[in-house]
Design a protein around this motif. Sequence first.
Motif, PDB file in Angstrom:
ATOM      1  N   ASP A 185       0.806  -1.219   0.000  1.00 13.35           N
ATOM      2  CA  ASP A 185       0.000   0.000   0.000  1.00 13.35           C
ATOM      3  C   ASP A 185       0.843   1.275   0.000  1.00 13.35           C
ATOM      4  OD1 ASP A 185      -2.617  -0.972  -0.129  1.00 13.35           O
ATOM      5  OD2 ASP A 185      -2.680  -1.417   2.015  1.00 13.35           O
ATOM      6  N   PRO A 197      -1.658   8.114   1.619  1.00 15.82           N
ATOM      7  CA  PRO A 197      -2.347   6.896   1.183  1.00 15.82           C
ATOM      8  C   PRO A 197      -3.648   7.182   0.432  1.00 15.82           C
ATOM      9  CG  PRO A 197      -1.556   6.638   3.427  1.00 15.82           C
ATOM     10  CD  PRO A 197      -1.350   8.080   3.062  1.00 15.82           C
ATOM     11  N   ILE A 205      -5.195   0.640  -0.608  1.00 10.97           N
ATOM     12  CA  ILE A 205      -5.403   1.511   0.549  1.00 10.97           C
ATOM     13  C   ILE A 205      -6.311   2.678   0.188  1.00 10.97           C
ATOM     14  CG2 ILE A 205      -3.304   2.890   0.154  1.00 10.97           C
ATOM     15  CD1 ILE A 205      -4.814   1.812   3.564  1.00 10.97           C
ATOM     16  N   CYS A 244      -5.748   1.322   8.605  1.00  7.25           N
ATOM     17  CA  CYS A 244      -5.607   2.551   7.814  1.00  7.25           C
ATOM     18  C   CYS A 244      -4.816   3.604   8.575  1.00  7.25           C
ATOM     19  CB  CYS A 244      -6.984   3.091   7.437  1.00  7.25           C
ATOM     20  SG  CYS A 244      -7.880   2.088   6.217  1.00  7.25           S
ATOM     21  N   VAL A 247      -1.096   2.565   8.480  1.00  4.53           N
ATOM     22  CA  VAL A 247      -0.495   2.833   7.174  1.00  4.53           C
ATOM     23  C   VAL A 247      -0.255   4.330   6.998  1.00  4.53           C
ATOM     24  CG1 VAL A 247      -0.885   2.750   4.675  1.00  4.53           C
ATOM     25  CG2 VAL A 247      -1.414   0.756   6.080  1.00  4.53           C
TER      26      VAL A 247
END
Length: 326
Positions: A185, A197, A205, A244, A247
């Motif tokens: 991602d 992202p 992602i 999320c 990331v």
Amino acid sequence: MPQSRESQISLIDTHYYHCVSRCVRRSFLCGEDKFTGQSYEHRRGWVEERLLFLGSVFSINICAYAVMSNHTHIVLCVDKEEADKWSLKEVLYRWHQLHKGTLLSQRFMRDESLSKSELFTLHETINIYRQRLFDISWFMRNLNEYIAREANKEDNCTGRFWEGRFKSQALLDESAVLACMAYVDLNPIRAKMEKTPETSKHTSIQNRIHSLIKGEQPTKLMRFVGNHRQDMPKGIAYSLIDYCELVDCTGRCIREDKAGHIEHHSSPILERLGLDSDQWLTLTTEFEQHFHTAVGSEHMMQQFKHHTNHQRIRGMAKAKALLQQA
């Protein structure tokens, strides 16, 4: 010498695999050719659309993907049990979305009567199709051959578009799966193509974040199903929001071009995996550098080595250093 695909895939050890396909020479999958100024950006849509379509046909779930300028990253989860449950017609319906099948399979789908010998032959054919529909090699073949034909048609040329084989890494435990998904991602951010992202086009992602904003999860990606509990549904055993956030936090550390630190209180996934921020950042920025055929704890890699008859597996020392707590 290239390893056989059988020595790289072992469903006894894991259903999760990281697959990478690269274009040959200076062929462009997407992006812009700086030498000619020609843009191939529209091909990203080809790859993403075909990939998500195949995920709806095969009994293989898509966990993560990133479409880069001359290569693709995909994290897949094989669901053999689901394919084994399919009826004969379900198998043929799915296969016929990709290939014509045989005259017998076409007649069967039209509900025409078949003799006993024809039915016997058809059952053998369906067993072959069923196995192919949870086979990663067939999945990647149906992705890469389609894109190669479209690209060669557009470029008005013939010949090889992809390298001879796609690279496959077995992801042997939760730490390896989550780290590899984040690595995939974050590809556009590491390559300085994108800054966040949510703006990383044609990645899983971005797909997940846009759905999360609506309070949903993408229907064509493998779901995050929350923490481990009894009667767990199929899916990734973590919270989508936590993933999320992790990331995004990791992307900021990478983007700022410094060592960075991820606080445990803001990343419960790391705490559950037993990884510190240094280990996590190493995995999500240097994943392919340290591991080759398989990724996981030292114990899991030893088991994979035994089941696939490898004499040795590269990355064992790194597994011990980075994933020993997992």
